[in-house]
Enzyme design. Sequence first.
Site, PDB file in Angstrom:
ATOM      1  N   SER A   1     -25.772  18.502 -18.542  1.00 25.40           N
ATOM      2  CA  SER A   1     -26.919  18.005 -17.620  1.00 25.40           C
ATOM      3  C   SER A   1     -26.433  16.768 -16.725  1.00 25.40           C
ATOM      4  CB  SER A   1     -28.292  17.630 -18.089  1.00 25.40           C
ATOM      5  OG  SER A   1     -29.209  17.236 -17.098  1.00 25.40           O
ATOM      6  N   GLY A   2     -26.619  16.810 -15.529  1.00 30.25           N
ATOM      7  CA  GLY A   2     -26.066  15.762 -14.730  1.00 30.25           C
ATOM      8  C   GLY A   2     -24.968  15.183 -14.577  1.00 30.25           C
TER       9      GLY A   2
ATOM     10  N   SER B   1     -27.249  21.312 -20.722  1.00 29.43           N
ATOM     11  CA  SER B   1     -27.991  21.738 -19.409  1.00 29.43           C
ATOM     12  C   SER B   1     -29.623  22.041 -19.705  1.00 29.43           C
ATOM     13  CB  SER B   1     -27.525  22.962 -18.721  1.00 29.43           C
ATOM     14  OG  SER B   1     -28.350  23.464 -17.681  1.00 29.43           O
ATOM     15  N   SER B   2     -30.565  21.569 -18.685  1.00 29.66           N
ATOM     16  CA  SER B   2     -31.595  21.447 -18.952  1.00 29.66           C
ATOM     17  C   SER B   2     -32.351  23.084 -18.850  1.00 29.66           C
ATOM     18  CB  SER B   2     -32.529  21.066 -17.700  1.00 29.66           C
ATOM     19  OG  SER B   2     -32.492  21.519 -16.353  1.00 29.66           O
ATOM     20  N   GLU B   3     -31.424  23.928 -18.349  1.00 36.24           N
ATOM     21  CA  GLU B   3     -31.830  25.292 -18.306  1.00 36.24           C
ATOM     22  C   GLU B   3     -31.074  26.326 -19.866  1.00 36.24           C
ATOM     23  OE1 GLU B   3     -34.151  26.104 -16.871  1.00 36.24           O
ATOM     24  OE2 GLU B   3     -33.866  25.342 -14.692  1.00 36.24           O
TER      25      GLU B   3
ATOM     26  N   HIS C   1     -27.702  28.449  -7.235  1.00 37.74           N
ATOM     27  CA  HIS C   1     -28.618  28.300  -6.066  1.00 37.74           C
ATOM     28  C   HIS C   1     -28.335  28.830  -4.900  1.00 37.74           C
ATOM     29  CE1 HIS C   1     -30.238  25.101  -8.670  1.00 37.74           C
ATOM     30  NE2 HIS C   1     -30.643  25.975  -9.114  1.00 37.74           N
TER      31      HIS C   1
ATOM     32  N   HIS D   1     -25.781  30.539 -13.436  1.00 37.55           N
ATOM     33  CA  HIS D   1     -26.982  30.099 -12.816  1.00 37.55           C
ATOM     34  C   HIS D   1     -26.798  29.405 -11.543  1.00 37.55           C
ATOM     35  CE1 HIS D   1     -30.845  28.998 -11.441  1.00 37.55           C
ATOM     36  NE2 HIS D   1     -30.719  27.854 -12.167  1.00 37.55           N
TER      37      HIS D   1
ATOM     38  N   GLY E   1     -26.964  23.776 -10.829  1.00 31.41           N
ATOM     39  CA  GLY E   1     -26.528  25.090 -11.480  1.00 31.41           C
ATOM     40  C   GLY E   1     -25.994  24.841 -12.793  1.00 31.41           C
ATOM     41  N   ASN E   2     -25.854  25.881 -13.798  1.00 31.59           N
ATOM     42  CA  ASN E   2     -25.198  25.607 -15.037  1.00 31.59           C
ATOM     43  C   ASN E   2     -24.792  26.986 -15.421  1.00 31.59           C
ATOM     44  OD1 ASN E   2     -28.183  27.209 -15.739  1.00 31.59           O
ATOM     45  ND2 ASN E   2     -28.899  25.173 -14.822  1.00 31.59           N
TER      46      ASN E   2
END
Length: 245
Positions: free
Chosen positions: A120-121, A151-153, A174, A172, A103-104
């Site tokens: 990220s991570g 974040s990758s997003e 899941h 964002h 998530g982000n």
Amino acid sequence: NGGASDVAYLDDIPRHAKFKLGDRVVTSGYSSVFPAGVLVGKVKHVYNSEDGLSYRLQIQLSTDFGNLRDVCVIDDASIRDQREVIKAAQDGQRLDLCKHKSGNFSIRDKETGYVVVTPSGVNREELTVDDICVLTVDGELIEVKNNRKPSSETMMHLEVYKTREDIMAIVHTHSKMATSFAVLNKPIPAIIYEVATFGLKDAIVPVAPYARPGTVELAKSVIEPVKRADIFLLEKHGVVACGTD
């Protein structure tokens, strides 16, 4: 320690530390509260600790707090936004909306237009303000510490902000239920009255077409859905929710 308004004490100073009477004491910048280089005072006296393993320094403060009349409080909006985005990320993980490191979350500052986004991570429970990345809406890095990566997003978040000037925050996740609909590529119909706050122009929570996570294609896929709703699904991926405050 409350004994006097013009002095303070630094405890547990290592024996190997090098200093002398009259040395200036300034803020280090390691804290997210005070910027680096602010004068605190000067070393006035040096004492041995009770166990003899360290020093205790008496600091003659540069400001006598007993004689203060006017105080200017500086509110750092960036720090405030970083703390808010950390709280949102931690709440999302604790509510089981997203698993460990997934998530982000982001917030857009109303004054500067800068975007603060989770890295990220990194485990959400271990996040500090120094882990949060600050960017322009065009993706230019303004502040990144601890070798963190946005974040990758992040591209998706920025595309939403560019498409909708009224959007000030994005989440964002899941979450299980929403992701089930996303996997089925099935829009969620507006049945219960609570969805009246979701900004659904077509009376559905729409689904953005599938694109691989972290790609430009994914970022572009959200443009049309976010024009029609404040909440939308990412096909075979998860859900995005946007806020205007």
